[in-house]
Design a protein around this motif. Structure first.
Motif, PDB file in Angstrom:
ATOM      1  N   SER A  12       0.848  -1.196   0.000  1.00 27.54           N
ATOM      2  CA  SER A  12       0.000   0.000   0.000  1.00 27.54           C
ATOM      3  C   SER A  12       0.877   1.238   0.000  1.00 27.54           C
ATOM      4  CB  SER A  12      -0.911   0.017   1.238  1.00 27.54           C
ATOM      5  OG  SER A  12      -0.150   0.217   2.422  1.00 27.54           O
ATOM      6  N   VAL A  13       0.287   2.369  -0.361  1.00 28.53           N
ATOM      7  CA  VAL A  13       1.015   3.632  -0.316  1.00 28.53           C
ATOM      8  C   VAL A  13       1.404   3.957   1.115  1.00 28.53           C
ATOM      9  CG1 VAL A  13       0.921   6.100  -0.834  1.00 28.53           C
ATOM     10  CG2 VAL A  13      -0.214   4.466  -2.350  1.00 28.53           C
ATOM     11  N   GLU A  14       0.473   3.740   2.034  1.00 26.01           N
ATOM     12  CA  GLU A  14       0.743   4.048   3.448  1.00 26.01           C
ATOM     13  C   GLU A  14       1.946   3.256   3.962  1.00 26.01           C
ATOM     14  OE1 GLU A  14      -3.511   4.975   2.563  1.00 26.01           O
ATOM     15  OE2 GLU A  14      -2.177   3.269   2.148  1.00 26.01           O
ATOM     16  N   SER A  15       2.004   1.970   3.621  1.00 23.55           N
ATOM     17  CA  SER A  15       3.128   1.137   4.063  1.00 23.55           C
ATOM     18  C   SER A  15       4.429   1.566   3.409  1.00 23.55           C
ATOM     19  CB  SER A  15       2.842  -0.330   3.743  1.00 23.55           C
ATOM     20  OG  SER A  15       1.838  -0.852   4.583  1.00 23.55           O
ATOM     21  N   ALA A  16       4.365   1.904   2.135  1.00 22.04           N
ATOM     22  CA  ALA A  16       5.570   2.334   1.423  1.00 22.04           C
ATOM     23  C   ALA A  16       6.165   3.583   2.048  1.00 22.04           C
ATOM     24  CB  ALA A  16       5.246   2.577  -0.048  1.00 22.04           C
ATOM     25  N   LEU A  17       5.334   4.547   2.360  1.00 23.49           N
ATOM     26  CA  LEU A  17       5.827   5.802   2.924  1.00 23.49           C
ATOM     27  C   LEU A  17       6.333   5.599   4.352  1.00 23.49           C
ATOM     28  CD1 LEU A  17       3.208   8.339   1.531  1.00 23.49           C
ATOM     29  CD2 LEU A  17       5.404   7.615   0.560  1.00 23.49           C
ATOM     30  N   ALA A  18       5.676   4.727   5.107  1.00 22.27           N
ATOM     31  CA  ALA A  18       6.156   4.420   6.459  1.00 22.27           C
ATOM     32  C   ALA A  18       7.526   3.767   6.406  1.00 22.27           C
ATOM     33  CB  ALA A  18       5.152   3.516   7.177  1.00 22.27           C
ATOM     34  N   ALA A  19       7.721   2.855   5.456  1.00 25.35           N
ATOM     35  CA  ALA A  19       9.013   2.183   5.316  1.00 25.35           C
ATOM     36  C   ALA A  19      10.100   3.169   4.927  1.00 25.35           C
ATOM     37  CB  ALA A  19       8.911   1.070   4.273  1.00 25.35           C
ATOM     38  N   ALA A  20       9.788   4.075   4.009  1.00 27.79           N
ATOM     39  CA  ALA A  20      10.773   5.081   3.597  1.00 27.79           C
ATOM     40  C   ALA A  20      11.151   5.981   4.765  1.00 27.79           C
ATOM     41  CB  ALA A  20      10.213   5.908   2.444  1.00 27.79           C
ATOM     42  N   ARG A  21      10.165   6.404   5.537  1.00 29.64           N
ATOM     43  CA  ARG A  21      10.460   7.256   6.706  1.00 29.64           C
ATOM     44  C   ARG A  21      11.284   6.506   7.743  1.00 29.64           C
ATOM     45  NH1 ARG A  21       4.862   8.464   6.178  1.00 29.64           N
ATOM     46  NH2 ARG A  21       4.447   7.106   7.978  1.00 29.64           N
ATOM     47  N   GLY A  22      11.056   5.203   7.852  1.00 27.61           N
ATOM     48  CA  GLY A  22      11.765   4.411   8.856  1.00 27.61           C
ATOM     49  C   GLY A  22      13.199   4.102   8.502  1.00 27.61           C
ATOM     50  N   GLY A  23      13.574   4.320   7.252  1.00 23.38           N
ATOM     51  CA  GLY A  23      14.968   4.116   6.866  1.00 23.38           C
ATOM     52  C   GLY A  23      15.226   2.917   5.983  1.00 23.38           C
ATOM     53  N   ALA A  24      14.191   2.352   5.362  1.00 21.10           N
ATOM     54  CA  ALA A  24      14.411   1.252   4.418  1.00 21.10           C
ATOM     55  C   ALA A  24      15.212   1.753   3.218  1.00 21.10           C
ATOM     56  CB  ALA A  24      13.075   0.687   3.953  1.00 21.10           C
ATOM     57  N   ASP A  25      16.070   0.891   2.694  1.00 23.10           N
ATOM     58  CA  ASP A  25      16.851   1.233   1.503  1.00 23.10           C
ATOM     59  C   ASP A  25      16.035   1.057   0.232  1.00 23.10           C
ATOM     60  OD1 ASP A  25      19.594   1.672   2.654  1.00 23.10           O
ATOM     61  OD2 ASP A  25      19.210  -0.362   3.381  1.00 23.10           O
ATOM     62  N   ARG A  26      15.136   0.087   0.249  1.00 19.06           N
ATOM     63  CA  ARG A  26      14.343  -0.185  -0.944  1.00 19.06           C
ATOM     64  C   ARG A  26      13.056  -0.892  -0.528  1.00 19.06           C
ATOM     65  NH1 ARG A  26      18.849  -4.481  -2.839  1.00 19.06           N
ATOM     66  NH2 ARG A  26      18.028  -6.351  -1.838  1.00 19.06           N
ATOM     67  N   GLY A 203       7.501  -5.549   8.580  1.00 19.04           N
ATOM     68  CA  GLY A 203       7.313  -4.641   9.715  1.00 19.04           C
ATOM     69  C   GLY A 203       5.844  -4.328   9.961  1.00 19.04           C
ATOM     70  N   LYS A 204       4.992  -5.297   9.712  1.00 16.36           N
ATOM     71  CA  LYS A 204       3.558  -5.021   9.727  1.00 16.36           C
ATOM     72  C   LYS A 204       2.973  -5.016  11.130  1.00 16.36           C
ATOM     73  CE  LYS A 204       1.983  -9.809   9.000  1.00 16.36           C
ATOM     74  NZ  LYS A 204       3.292 -10.461   8.910  1.00 16.36           N
ATOM     75  N   LYS A 237       8.960  -0.115  13.496  1.00 11.68           N
ATOM     76  CA  LYS A 237       9.585  -1.428  13.334  1.00 11.68           C
ATOM     77  C   LYS A 237      10.719  -1.375  12.304  1.00 11.68           C
ATOM     78  CE  LYS A 237       5.648  -4.338  14.682  1.00 11.68           C
ATOM     79  NZ  LYS A 237       6.342  -5.077  15.747  1.00 11.68           N
ATOM     80  N   ILE A 238      10.509  -0.621  11.238  1.00 15.29           N
ATOM     81  CA  ILE A 238      11.574  -0.439  10.248  1.00 15.29           C
ATOM     82  C   ILE A 238      12.735   0.338  10.870  1.00 15.29           C
ATOM     83  CG2 ILE A 238      12.166   0.529   8.005  1.00 15.29           C
ATOM     84  CD1 ILE A 238      10.213  -1.823   7.840  1.00 15.29           C
ATOM     85  N   ARG A 239      12.424   1.367  11.619  1.00 15.89           N
ATOM     86  CA  ARG A 239      13.464   2.191  12.243  1.00 15.89           C
ATOM     87  C   ARG A 239      14.289   1.372  13.235  1.00 15.89           C
ATOM     88  NH1 ARG A 239      13.752   7.352  11.810  1.00 15.89           N
ATOM     89  NH2 ARG A 239      11.542   7.542  11.225  1.00 15.89           N
ATOM     90  N   GLU A 240      13.634   0.497  13.990  1.00 12.90           N
ATOM     91  CA  GLU A 240      14.350  -0.352  14.946  1.00 12.90           C
ATOM     92  C   GLU A 240      15.308  -1.303  14.227  1.00 12.90           C
ATOM     93  OE1 GLU A 240      11.124  -2.177  16.959  1.00 12.90           O
ATOM     94  OE2 GLU A 240      10.783  -0.484  18.333  1.00 12.90           O
ATOM     95  N   ALA A 241      14.859  -1.857  13.092  1.00 12.49           N
ATOM     96  CA  ALA A 241      15.723  -2.738  12.311  1.00 12.49           C
ATOM     97  C   ALA A 241      16.916  -1.970  11.754  1.00 12.49           C
ATOM     98  CB  ALA A 241      14.920  -3.381  11.183  1.00 12.49           C
ATOM     99  N   ARG A 242      16.664  -0.768  11.270  1.00 11.59           N
ATOM    100  CA  ARG A 242      17.746   0.076  10.764  1.00 11.59           C
ATOM    101  C   ARG A 242      18.774   0.367  11.859  1.00 11.59           C
ATOM    102  NH1 ARG A 242      20.495   0.611   6.898  1.00 11.59           N
ATOM    103  NH2 ARG A 242      18.771   0.995   5.480  1.00 11.59           N
ATOM    104  N   GLN A 243      18.303   0.611  13.055  1.00  9.25           N
ATOM    105  CA  GLN A 243      19.209   0.922  14.158  1.00  9.25           C
ATOM    106  C   GLN A 243      20.109  -0.279  14.469  1.00  9.25           C
ATOM    107  OE1 GLN A 243      17.253   2.417  17.655  1.00  9.25           O
ATOM    108  NE2 GLN A 243      19.102   2.350  18.900  1.00  9.25           N
TER     109      GLN A 243
END
Length: 249
Positions: A12-26, A203-204, A237-243
């Motif tokens: 979804s768009v919402e999930s994509a933007l959350a992942a980008a904000r959290g620091g996902a590379d792709r 990261g759902k 959850k994405i941000r925690e993984a990035r950390q």
């Protein structure tokens, strides 16, 4: 961040933007994550691209189930690759097996040509192939960039033995990306055993529907899945993984 890759699987768009904000590379962009993911619509791709320039790998999977496709399905796969290449997707995620569990090298060669400059990931069809070691070498020969795998187990934490062997066998020739059940703590544990540097996670979290009126006794799909629950990627959850990956660097 140099050395590690964090990919978020979103539908979804919402999930994509959350992942980008959290620091996902792709992103791995798909539809219907609840059934393991199928090919997303081009409109979904376009809408996400309006709001972020994050690298997008598009899942090419015409249906739920196995990875042995009819001629009609193979034609659909080829058309979807062409469509997303024209839209500017950075990569595609795909996989085809023969009935005996071996990689369908002939069909994949054709798909590699269609993909052109896009990166190609061999998805978890790898996890149900008959010989992962031979399949890895075939993927390298095909020019596939990444293998997404749980180590041929339901969850990557159970497949660390094979994952370690695959990382060693790959010797930097192909990226071994760990998926299935990945979160911050799993990354820490799996990395210590395998040395893998690429991770794939959704990261759902489960959100409650905004519907106030709820009709009981009517199911729109699988009876075990509620129409009033929404799966969505959680930025934290994405941000925690990035950390964790930053700490491991």
């Amino acid at each position: 961040m140099r050395g590690f890759v964090l990919e978020a699987c979103v539908d979804s768009v919402e999930s994509a933007l959350a992942a980008a904000r959290g620091g996902a590379d792709r992103l791995e962009l798909c539809s219907n994550l609840v059934i393991g993911g199928t090919t997303p619509s081009t409109i979904l791709f376009d809408e996400i691209r309006k709001h972020t320039d994050i690298h997008i790998n598009v899942l090419i999977r015409p249906r739920y189930g196995d990875f042995c496709y009819t001629d009609f399905e193979f034609n659909i796969i080829k058309g979807e690759i062409r469509a997303f290449r024209e839209l500017g997707a950075e990569g595609v995620v795909l996989g085809i097996l023969k009935p005996d569990g071996t990689l369908n090298v002939e069909q994949l060669k054709e798909l590699m040509d269609l993909a052109g400059e896009m990166s190609v990931t061999l998805h978890r069809a790898f996890d149900v192939c008959i010989d992962p070691y031979k399949t890895l070498e075939q993927a390298v020969d095909l020019g596939i960039r990444t293998i997404l795998t749980s180590g041929q187990k339901n969850a990557c934490i159970q497949g660390t033995g094979l994952l370690k062997e695959l990382v060693e066998q790959s010797a930097g020739r192909i990226e071994i990306q760990v998926g299935s059940g990945v979160d911050a703590e799993v990354i820490r544990e799996v990395y210590q055993v395998t040395g893998a540097s690429a991770y794939h996670m959704s990261g759902k979290v489960t959100l409650d529907s905004s519907m106030e009126y709820r009709k009981g006794g009517v199911s729109m799909g699988l009876p075990s899945i509620s129409e009033y629950e929404i799966w969505q990627t959680d930025e934290m959850k994405i941000r925690e993984a990035r950390q964790v990956l930053e700490e491991l660097q």
